[in-house]
Design a protein around this motif. Structure first.
Motif, PDB file in Angstrom:
ATOM      1  N   ASN A 171       4.127  10.195  -9.577  1.00 40.00           N
ATOM      2  CA  ASN A 171       3.736  10.298 -10.951  1.00 40.00           C
ATOM      3  C   ASN A 171       3.152  11.801 -10.946  1.00 40.00           C
ATOM      4  O   ASN A 171       3.290  12.557 -11.907  1.00 40.00           O
ATOM      5  N   LYS A 172       2.434  12.107  -9.644  1.00 40.68           N
ATOM      6  CA  LYS A 172       1.937  13.617  -9.590  1.00 40.68           C
ATOM      7  C   LYS A 172       3.084  14.574  -9.713  1.00 40.68           C
ATOM      8  O   LYS A 172       2.828  15.543 -10.424  1.00 40.68           O
ATOM      9  N   GLN A 173       4.038  14.379  -9.078  1.00 42.61           N
ATOM     10  CA  GLN A 173       5.025  15.039  -9.010  1.00 42.61           C
ATOM     11  C   GLN A 173       5.902  15.363 -10.425  1.00 42.61           C
ATOM     12  O   GLN A 173       6.062  16.474 -11.051  1.00 42.61           O
ATOM     13  N   ILE A 174       5.833  14.030 -11.144  1.00 46.56           N
ATOM     14  CA  ILE A 174       6.440  14.198 -12.767  1.00 46.56           C
ATOM     15  C   ILE A 174       5.403  15.085 -13.541  1.00 46.56           C
ATOM     16  O   ILE A 174       5.843  15.910 -14.167  1.00 46.56           O
ATOM     17  N   VAL A 175       4.106  14.674 -13.375  1.00 44.00           N
ATOM     18  CA  VAL A 175       3.165  15.721 -14.288  1.00 44.00           C
ATOM     19  C   VAL A 175       3.497  17.139 -13.772  1.00 44.00           C
ATOM     20  O   VAL A 175       3.584  18.089 -14.803  1.00 44.00           O
ATOM     21  N   ASP A 176       3.607  17.602 -12.528  1.00 43.13           N
ATOM     22  CA  ASP A 176       3.921  19.059 -12.101  1.00 43.13           C
ATOM     23  C   ASP A 176       5.143  19.465 -12.765  1.00 43.13           C
ATOM     24  O   ASP A 176       5.038  20.710 -13.417  1.00 43.13           O
TER      25      ASP A 176
ATOM     26  N   GLU B  74       0.887  -1.248   0.055  1.00 35.47           N
ATOM     27  CA  GLU B  74      -0.089  -0.024   0.140  1.00 35.47           C
ATOM     28  C   GLU B  74       0.891   1.258   0.097  1.00 35.47           C
ATOM     29  O   GLU B  74       0.709   2.109  -0.819  1.00 35.47           O
ATOM     30  N   LEU B  75       1.943   1.228   0.915  1.00 37.79           N
ATOM     31  CA  LEU B  75       2.816   2.398   1.000  1.00 37.79           C
ATOM     32  C   LEU B  75       3.525   2.673  -0.401  1.00 37.79           C
ATOM     33  O   LEU B  75       3.501   3.908  -0.684  1.00 37.79           O
ATOM     34  N   LEU B  76       4.014   1.712  -0.786  1.00 36.40           N
ATOM     35  CA  LEU B  76       4.652   1.836  -2.092  1.00 36.40           C
ATOM     36  C   LEU B  76       3.711   2.262  -3.291  1.00 36.40           C
ATOM     37  O   LEU B  76       3.847   2.946  -4.206  1.00 36.40           O
ATOM     38  N   LYS B  77       2.376   1.974  -3.298  1.00 34.53           N
ATOM     39  CA  LYS B  77       1.345   2.289  -4.216  1.00 34.53           C
ATOM     40  C   LYS B  77       1.286   3.941  -4.192  1.00 34.53           C
ATOM     41  O   LYS B  77       1.143   4.487  -5.064  1.00 34.53           O
ATOM     42  N   ILE B  78       1.248   4.126  -2.695  1.00 36.94           N
ATOM     43  CA  ILE B  78       0.839   5.806  -2.503  1.00 36.94           C
ATOM     44  C   ILE B  78       1.815   6.551  -2.855  1.00 36.94           C
ATOM     45  O   ILE B  78       1.936   7.494  -3.698  1.00 36.94           O
ATOM     46  N   LYS B  79       3.280   6.077  -2.806  1.00 37.11           N
ATOM     47  CA  LYS B  79       4.619   6.701  -3.139  1.00 37.11           C
ATOM     48  C   LYS B  79       4.454   6.797  -4.786  1.00 37.11           C
ATOM     49  O   LYS B  79       4.949   7.804  -5.188  1.00 37.11           O
TER      50      LYS B  79
END
Lengths: 408, 168
Positions: A339-344, A329-334
């Motif tokens: 991914n979000k950071q990459i888009v930003d 779960e932790l890894l999924k959140i990470k």
């Protein structure tokens, strides 16, 4: 017709029974003795075992002595060949050593973890001592692949003792004498080893082929669809014949066959000089909880103990599963956050590119205005300047940018 | 040719050479397997025993041949008695051939040798697979029989030289 049959019978009888002056036994007697010995050797009687061990002791030592000249020639040949490739091997070994050094640390950590987990799962730990043994006879028979080592029951070698070359498995002991033992190599046709193929985690059995490689057999269906090339093969420990986690070799696909795989052994069995025999001793592990329970209940029921162990094992597995789930779960959140950071970051990069482009345009404009002030009058068309251009045209702009000189 | 004093040490040594070579070959497994030729192996003791028992060589005792078989079984790791039986069967076959032959012919001996080793290896293979549940490669046996047959003439030529030296 009858006389030819008589001749045949006379010749046969003579062949079996007639003794020359030098011969002490007739051939028929020796045939019977041979058959008698074969029948006796098929029974596992105690005195036959001792007799065989005695004969083996003498014969193995004699064989070792007789083989000295041939072994000397053979070894000299191999040494000369080794020297010729010495420098190349040195380079390769150096690179390998560096890689291995880096891997060694993580391996040690895994080993400690492994030992801890094993202690938790089993009610005993296996402590092992490796005993160095010398190979005294290694005749490469075309039928049977085995070697003779100079350690026997005197040194606590037992039937089934695992034999290693460095940390690679090479076989197991099949015959023990007082000071010598016979080791059946993995390449022998009669050798079967339960293994795990990593990283696919496939259970299989490796059988010897009589050549210097093994073959993967008795595995699950659909193996042909998997890419097993270069996978690592190590002992699974199933059947408790071989210790688990010992590396054996690497998988190589058989050319021309999609569902057959062979295993290239890490160890070269024809080049063995010294090997390690693993002497295993079982030591009971007394868990604190278990001790208290045993003292309280005073019940020494083996079935209950087994159940207890299985329950403990189950608990451990459940706990491990939960741990893995949480980690997952932790890894999924990470991963999502990343991914979000990459888009930003991508958006930011795009904006900055736009700004840079605008800045470049503005820079050109400023340069034009500056030059226009200086050279505008020389480029502008007027009453006095017939060679000039109309303001706003591209020719005018290029004239200004060329500092008052018209393009040819 | 070397001359020996009859009853001297060298003469005795020379006359017992075949049986010594037999014991050395079974102890040493002299078959050039370490050359790592995939399809090459031959059975030197078969050639030696066949040749010298066919010639009824006086110092080639059947009992010693029998013992050499036991040694071979111990070295190779076969059940005791298998090789002894094979060697003694060769002795019987050569004894039979001697009894029925009036004029010896090397080529006939050669093909008789093929028949004998084929038969003996078949018996050997059958005993090991049927009674002792050994997994054996039939191809290895066939290769071994083929090369043993091929090399027989070469060794027979050498052995003839040896016998000539002894008779001179």
């Amino acid at each position: 017709m009858a006389s030819s049959r008589d001749d045949f019978i006379i010749a046969i009888r003579s062949a079996f029974l007639k003794k020359s002056t030098q011969q002490k036994f007739s051939l028929l007697t020796l045939v019977f003795i041979s058959i008698f010995i074969i029948v006796l050797s098929s029974f596992d009687l105690k005195f036959i075992r001792y007799l065989k061990a005695g004969i083996s002791e003498v014969v193995y030592r004699s064989s070792f002595i007789v083989s000295i000249p041939e072994n000397f020639l053979k070894n000299t040949f191999f040494e000369i060949r080794e020297y010729s490739t010495f420098f190349q091997n040195y380079k390769i070994n150096k690179e390998e050593l560096n890689e291995l050094k880096s891997k060694s640390i993580s391996d040690k950590i895994t080993q400690f973890e492994n030992e801890e987990l094993k202690e938790l799962i089993n009610d005993y730990t296996l402590s092992s001592d490796k005993l160095l043994a010398k190979i005294i006879v290694d005749h490469d028979s075309p039928y049977l692949k085995s070697i003779i080592i100079n350690k026997g029951s005197k040194d606590n070698i037992k039937i089934g003792t695992n034999i290693y070359d460095r940390s690679y498995l090479v076989g197991r002991v099949v015959e023990v004498n007082y000071k010598t033992s016979r080791v059946l190599l993995l390449s022998d046709l009669n050798s079967n080893v339960p293994v795990t193929i990593a990283p696919q985690n496939i259970q299989a059995i490796i059988t010897g082929t009589g050549e210097n490689y093994g073959e993967i057999k008795y595995t699950r269906e659909g193996i042909s669809n998997l890419n097993l090339e270069d996978s690592i093969v190590y002992t699974s420990g199933t059947g408790a014949i071989f210790k688990s986690g010992t590396p054996i070799g690497r998988v190589v696909a058989v050319t021309g066959s999609s569902n057959r795989f062979k295993v290239d052994f890490y160890s070269d069995f024809s080049q063995l000089k010294y090997i390690f025999a693993e002497l295993v001793t079982k030591t009971e592990v007394k868990n604190e909880d278990q001790q208290v329970e045993i003292e309280n209940s005073q019940i020494n029921n083996t079935a209950d103990t087994k159940l207890q162990i299985l329950e403990d094992e189950k608990k451990i597995i459940e706990q491990t599963n939960l741990k893995f789930k949480d980690e997952n779960e932790l890894l999924k959140i990470k991963i999502n956050n990343l991914n979000k950071q990459i888009v930003d970051f991508r958006n930011e990069v795009y904006d900055q590119k736009q700004i840079i482009a605008q800045y470049n345009i503005d820079l050109d404009e400023i340069e034009f205005l500056r030059l226009n002030l200086k050279f505008g009058h020389t480029c502008r068309k007027s009453f006095l300047n017939n060679d000039g251009f109309e303001v706003g045209t591209s020719e005018y702009k290029s004239c200004v940018m060329n500092k008052g000189q018209a393009n040819d | 040719m070397t001359n020996f004093k009859p009853r001297g040490f060298y003469f005795k040594f020379y006359s017992f050479l075949p049986i010594m070579v037999l014991f050395i070959s079974v102890l040493n497994e002299f078959d050039l397997n370490y050359l790592k030729l995939k399809y090459f192996s031959f059975n030197f003791p078969f050639i030696l025993i066949f040749f010298f028992t066919l010639k009824d060589f006086k110092n080639f005792d059947y009992l010693l041949v029998f013992l050499a078989g036991l040694v071979n079984d111990t070295v190779v790791g076969l059940p005791l008695g298998i090789s002894s039986l094979s060697y003694i069967l060769i002795c019987i076959a050569t004894s039979y051939l001697r009894n029925i032959t009036i004029r010896p012919n090397p080529i006939k001996d050669w093909f008789y040798f093929l028949l004998v080793i084929g038969l003996i290896n078949s018996i050997n293979y059958s005993i090991l697979t049927l009674f002792f549940s050994y997994d054996l490669l039939l191809l290895s046996y066939l290769v071994n029989i083929f090369f043993t047959f091929i090399l027989y003439m070469f060794f027979a030529y050498l052995f003839k030289y040896y016998l000539k030296g002894l008779n001179d």
